[in-house]
Scaffold this motif. Sequence first.
Motif, PDB file in Angstrom:
ATOM      1  N   LEU A 102      39.506  50.715  30.396  1.00  0.00           N
ATOM      2  CA  LEU A 102      38.536  49.620  30.357  1.00  0.00           C
ATOM      3  C   LEU A 102      38.843  48.530  31.382  1.00  0.00           C
ATOM      4  CD1 LEU A 102      37.923  49.251  26.517  1.00  0.00           C
ATOM      5  CD2 LEU A 102      36.468  50.359  28.233  1.00  0.00           C
ATOM      6  N   GLU A 103      40.127  48.290  31.640  1.00  0.00           N
ATOM      7  CA  GLU A 103      40.484  47.278  32.634  1.00  0.00           C
ATOM      8  C   GLU A 103      39.950  47.664  34.012  1.00  0.00           C
ATOM      9  OE1 GLU A 103      44.389  44.911  34.399  1.00  0.00           O
ATOM     10  OE2 GLU A 103      44.653  46.818  33.358  1.00  0.00           O
TER      11      GLU A 103
ATOM     12  N   ARG B 231      36.154  47.237  34.123  1.00  0.00           N
ATOM     13  CA  ARG B 231      35.794  45.836  34.352  1.00  0.00           C
ATOM     14  C   ARG B 231      36.003  45.454  35.817  1.00  0.00           C
ATOM     15  NH1 ARG B 231      38.021  45.149  29.026  1.00  0.00           N
ATOM     16  NH2 ARG B 231      40.093  44.828  29.918  1.00  0.00           N
TER      17      ARG B 231
ATOM     18  N   GLN C 201      33.200  44.221  38.585  1.00  0.00           N
ATOM     19  CA  GLN C 201      33.377  43.007  39.379  1.00  0.00           C
ATOM     20  C   GLN C 201      33.250  43.320  40.866  1.00  0.00           C
ATOM     21  OE1 GLN C 201      37.135  41.048  38.718  1.00  0.00           O
ATOM     22  NE2 GLN C 201      36.693  39.378  40.128  1.00  0.00           N
TER      23      GLN C 201
END
Length: 278
Positions: free
Chosen positions: A222-223, A226, A230
């Motif tokens: 998930l990091e 994200r 971005q």
Amino acid sequence: MANNPQFSVLMAVYRGDDAGFLRRALQSVTVDQELKPDQIVIVRDGPVPQDLARILSQADDITDGIPVDVIPLRKNGGLARALQEGLKHCRHDIVARADADDICLPHRFAIQIPLMKDLDLLGAGIAEFHTDEADEGLIRRLPTTAADIRHVLPLRDPFNHPSVVFRASAVEAAGGYDDLTRMEDYWLFARMVHGGARVANVPDILVRYRVGSGAYSRRGGLEMVRAELQLQGAMFKTGITTPVQYVRNLAIRGGYRLVPAGVKKLLYRTAMKTGWKR
């Protein structure tokens, strides 16, 4: 080689690095090189264990007298912040990047530095290895011409970060390293290319890139999703990608972050062999 410009080598070290790997990396960018750098800048990104601190304290001996400037940061802030701080301490406009666990081949700088008279950013091919640096694994060659680099840029990073040499002034003109999880290099290079920097890659394999057992797992989660969101949002807002490319990248690159590590490895290896070509 007397007519070659002076240049710095920029590295960053943090607590998770291996002292033995750092020593070997330092040797590879200095005493092993046919064309030796004029300065090494190592940013210590936060506190490090005693064995790493010992290597840093002995750095001038390891490099056989090539000046080493160790820049200590009080807290670990990540690679982008460390490199951005390190650039402030590079005495020369031409800067070669090197990682603390990779090995630069002896002819790396002799090939790249003379070409920088007409360039702002120059990369090279790299070869992956696990434990034995003589074992050549996956080869990462990327597009060599500016036209092909611009062609592939909206979909993937067209440079191998540990292999690049750049002009610090060109990096500064593009806004420098921006803190973006594990994609700070892609975002920087995208802005440089988009801003008109003179770019190329040489096809030569000039760096042996150490791949750990969890390399493909770290590219997911998930990091990383994200971070991908971005990055893609920033590239779209900047005009680097079109609306169609933005949607495509969210589907392809975002989806890649969520598949199992084994599938990720297969997709990555296939992409490295065929993905950049027209």
